[in-house]
Design a protein around this motif. Sequence first.
Motif, PDB file in Angstrom:
ATOM      1  N   UNK A 110       0.832  -1.211   0.000  1.00  0.00           N
ATOM      2  CA  UNK A 110       0.000   0.000   0.000  1.00  0.00           C
ATOM      3  C   UNK A 110       0.864   1.258   0.000  1.00  0.00           C
ATOM      4  N   UNK A 111       1.877   1.286   0.885  1.00  0.00           N
ATOM      5  CA  UNK A 111       2.679   2.506   1.000  1.00  0.00           C
ATOM      6  C   UNK A 111       3.487   2.758  -0.258  1.00  0.00           C
ATOM      7  N   UNK A 112       4.048   1.699  -0.838  1.00  0.00           N
ATOM      8  CA  UNK A 112       4.874   1.895  -2.027  1.00  0.00           C
ATOM      9  C   UNK A 112       4.045   2.505  -3.139  1.00  0.00           C
ATOM     10  N   UNK A 113       2.808   1.988  -3.295  1.00  0.00           N
ATOM     11  CA  UNK A 113       1.949   2.538  -4.328  1.00  0.00           C
ATOM     12  C   UNK A 113       1.700   4.017  -4.122  1.00  0.00           C
ATOM     13  N   UNK A 114       1.490   4.404  -2.878  1.00  0.00           N
ATOM     14  CA  UNK A 114       1.213   5.797  -2.592  1.00  0.00           C
ATOM     15  C   UNK A 114       2.449   6.663  -2.744  1.00  0.00           C
ATOM     16  N   UNK A 115       3.553   6.206  -2.163  1.00  0.00           N
ATOM     17  CA  UNK A 115       4.783   7.004  -2.220  1.00  0.00           C
ATOM     18  C   UNK A 115       5.235   7.228  -3.651  1.00  0.00           C
ATOM     19  N   UNK A 116       5.022   6.222  -4.498  1.00  0.00           N
ATOM     20  CA  UNK A 116       5.494   6.364  -5.874  1.00  0.00           C
ATOM     21  C   UNK A 116       4.770   7.483  -6.600  1.00  0.00           C
ATOM     22  N   UNK A 117       3.599   7.860  -6.084  1.00  0.00           N
ATOM     23  CA  UNK A 117       2.856   8.896  -6.775  1.00  0.00           C
ATOM     24  C   UNK A 117       3.230  10.295  -6.340  1.00  0.00           C
ATOM     25  N   UNK A 118       4.068  10.421  -5.335  1.00  0.00           N
ATOM     26  CA  UNK A 118       4.528  11.755  -4.944  1.00  0.00           C
ATOM     27  C   UNK A 118       5.431  12.265  -6.056  1.00  0.00           C
ATOM     28  N   UNK A 135     -10.267   0.540  -0.370  1.00  0.00           N
ATOM     29  CA  UNK A 135     -10.642   0.490  -1.777  1.00  0.00           C
ATOM     30  C   UNK A 135      -9.493   0.942  -2.653  1.00  0.00           C
ATOM     31  N   UNK A 136      -8.701   1.887  -2.179  1.00  0.00           N
ATOM     32  CA  UNK A 136      -7.562   2.326  -2.982  1.00  0.00           C
ATOM     33  C   UNK A 136      -6.610   1.173  -3.205  1.00  0.00           C
ATOM     34  N   UNK A 137      -6.460   0.346  -2.195  1.00  0.00           N
ATOM     35  CA  UNK A 137      -5.537  -0.763  -2.350  1.00  0.00           C
ATOM     36  C   UNK A 137      -6.029  -1.813  -3.325  1.00  0.00           C
ATOM     37  N   UNK A 138      -7.344  -2.060  -3.303  1.00  0.00           N
ATOM     38  CA  UNK A 138      -7.823  -3.199  -4.091  1.00  0.00           C
ATOM     39  C   UNK A 138      -8.266  -2.813  -5.490  1.00  0.00           C
ATOM     40  N   UNK A 139      -8.696  -1.577  -5.677  1.00  0.00           N
ATOM     41  CA  UNK A 139      -9.129  -1.193  -7.020  1.00  0.00           C
ATOM     42  C   UNK A 139      -7.970  -0.567  -7.756  1.00  0.00           C
ATOM     43  N   UNK A 140      -6.886  -1.222  -7.811  1.00  0.00           N
ATOM     44  CA  UNK A 140      -5.658  -0.586  -8.324  1.00  0.00           C
ATOM     45  C   UNK A 140      -5.658  -0.481  -9.832  1.00  0.00           C
TER      46      UNK A 140
END
Lengths: 309, 270, 367
Positions: B151-159, B265-270
């Motif tokens: 979850x965190x990697x997905x979010x951090x990559x978008x910074x 939902x953010x995690x699963x609807x990727x």
Amino acid sequence: MLQGLGQRGRREIDARRAAPGTLTLFLAPALLLYAGFTLYPVLRTFYNSVHTIKPHGVEEFVGLANFSELLHTDFVFWKAVGNTALFTIVATVADVFGGLLLALVLFSRAPLAPLLRILWFTPVLMSYVVVGIIWVWIYDYDWGLANQILRAIGLGAFEQSWLGDPHIALWSVMATHVWKWLGFNMIIFLAALYALPGEVLGAAELDNCGWLAKLNFIIIPMLRPTIVNLLVLSFIGKMMVFDLIWIMTGGGPLWSTETVSTYVYKRAFDWNTFDLGYPSAIAVVWFIIILIFIVLMTRLLRQRDRLEF
Amino acid sequence: MWRRTPLILFLLLYTVVSGGPFVWVAIMSVRTTPEIFANPYALPTRFHWEKFAQAWSHSNYSTYFWNSIIVVTTAVALITVFGAMAAHCLARYRFRANRPIRFLILSGMILPPQLLILSLFQILLDYHLYNTLTGLILVYVASHLAMTVYILEGFFAQIPQDLFDAARMDGYGDFEIFWRITLPVGAPALFTTVTLNFIILWNEFLYAVVLLTEDDKRTLPLGIMHFMGSHQLDVGMVATGLMIAIAPVIVLYALFSDTMIRGMTAGAVR
Amino acid sequence: MAVVAIEALSKRYPGSNETAVRDFNLAVADGEFMVLLGPSGCGKSSVLRMIAGLEPITAGTIAIDGKVMNQVPAKQRDIAMVFQSYALYPHMDVFNNLAFGLRRRRVPAAEIDRRVRQAADKLGLALFLRRKPHALSGGQRQRVALGRAIVREPKVFLFDEPLSNLDAALRVSTRNELIRQQHEIGITTIYVTHDQVEAMTMGHRICIMDQGEVVQIGAPLEVYRNPVNTFVARFLGNPPMNLVPIELGRGSGRLGSVSIPLRSWSETALGPARSVLLGIRPEDLYETPPRPGDDLVPIAMRVSAVEPLGAETLLVLTLDDDATDIIARVGRDTRLRVGERATIMLDTTTVHLFDPVTTRVIARDLA
């Protein structure tokens, strides 16, 4: 010109690289814990599966004997496999499509939808212990809610020993499991529904599509990736089910709710002879089966969904 | 209006089905067992709040509760810190081991617990961590890092990379960038993983039941099961115990339901 | 204040066979506003990032004030950069965004305060110092990004397409703001953009890039009037320069049925080619002759579109026996309509000739 320069200078300049020391510091704590308490145990389980592990660390190499006994003569194992397969397939389909139904109901501008969404999600957050105990009470033959309702509406003849009858115990547990997870699939589907491009639905309206047609030809096909993802997720989760079964029936009566995971636990900790090798073999076999399923399912179901908006 | 009646009936029905059981337990938690057996579905005539105090002190619930608090908060803290560091590193830096390490960690999400518990049992025994809260904490952290890193990697990559470039030009080093940029900007995702992990670990049963045996080490789920085992007929007290277990989750949920749902939902609807 | 000298700079990204920047040479004088102009993908951002120290250099050198910077990490180069997306720290207020870089350099708190407030006043941000970026408008955020660079008081300013996220009106006013600031502060500036209007109005000199290489360097009007090839000729100027092929005769060229005298080019300059490209800017085509003289050649064309812009009108014209469109700028009071035939005067003193194969300009060599 810069070739002779060595890696250090180069890395200082690049905003996307860091020194090995820095990388190590960032990754080490997570990787060390992970390696020590997850990866190493996996390897050790494989090691165990070809041994007989007795108390006090006595180990004896037995080759594939555990596997052979498991696959050829262990009827409990096969019963457990059957139960787990039935449980997995039925419960997965039920809670994924049930969740879809709930999501569609809320999506169709039902009154109080935001509040209901929050309420209907609650069972997901409860511990299996809480859920299990409550439903044991509901299924109680004498004073449980299930039979009381049947009696109250005159269907007393249908009262059951929900958890005591070997023919229906598994289905009772399944119902509870589905009850717990419907909300999860519901909110995922809701998010996906809200993410559908409004223009496509608008175009369908203009093409004179009623609700049912829109559902059939547009909404469901566009939700296909989400449906597939949730089916896979649910499938994997249910193949490993332990907590609820353990709490509600302990695997009984008469192995009717025994699953592979409860059987592993029993062989390891609840058996007359102490031997960790055999249950390790069971775990290994089951892991391989899960892997095969994952590969099969993703290949089968994912192949055909590349949606372009 | 009347065409909506089936819909409204359905909504009511499902609300009763999904929420009913909890309401029932809540009601039973303030009634005594004899009252319950007399009429399981009646409303309380008197609210026996003293049962909560009873459960807390006489049935070891306080021990179970505090064990859970210690284990879960420590584990969540460690998961968050270690997970964030690893996620930041994987999201931000290019290095050859990036893809293999990422694959390794993420594949941990499909490992069945059964594959691990037997060996963990042995390992903890060997290191004298069996039946200790520390041992359980370490196991919890290791087994839940995968999802958090995902979850965190997905979010951090978008910074946006620009933020990091600017910080670099302003003279900040790698750790300071992690501390002053990634963590504050990634705070929503961190918050999501903290609440998710808290709830998952608060409810966790399998690892705890294998790795803890002494009564004063038990976490709350185990404690309730144990109590249920020895006091099966004291339905009233068990119900009270269940309410104590549910309480923190309900509080967290009431406060943060939106964030949590959004996070999942953010995690699963990727 | 600094001189930037870039020699033989080149860049290849790992994992790619193509060279993003090839043999790039540029000398920027102290206090100069140098614009790097080019289409997307021409390598201008790569050059900028190499100057900043965010991207490693494959070959060549970058020197500031004579000191080679290749191995120097970004934070030690004394450069400030304004990013296209502003890169404001979203969790800090304006004051801290401005102060961030200074704090790291251990500038004393009183000095930080002074510089920040001074910059804020200069940029009209004094009232917003406690606001966070999400509470600011696009233009205000842009000014904060600029302020962050100003407080650093660096040797060089780098700008990476800072105006492209602004709407048209804001772009114009911010552009003027930037010009004014640079003029006041006088720091050497390297500014990357793909917008030729920005390049023409802001730069002391323009360096035009295409496909990783330098095409032409010069002052704006210089480059506009004397483009070195067809790429530059059509990149600058809106609407772009018209390019039509003409047949070469003796001292003249044939455009359809019209003969255009080419007296400023010698036979040797024209070479053995039979046809060349004639370039004429829309503003050098006239509906009515601006002055008497025989250097204005009338050409009969048909009007295929009329685009009144208010202050002037654009005519899209076609030659009789040709499919080429020619665009001319005429006065706002023109009476020409679509489908009519018109005689347009071509000013031969402003005509350019280009080699159709090499695309390079054929220079005039006769008086």
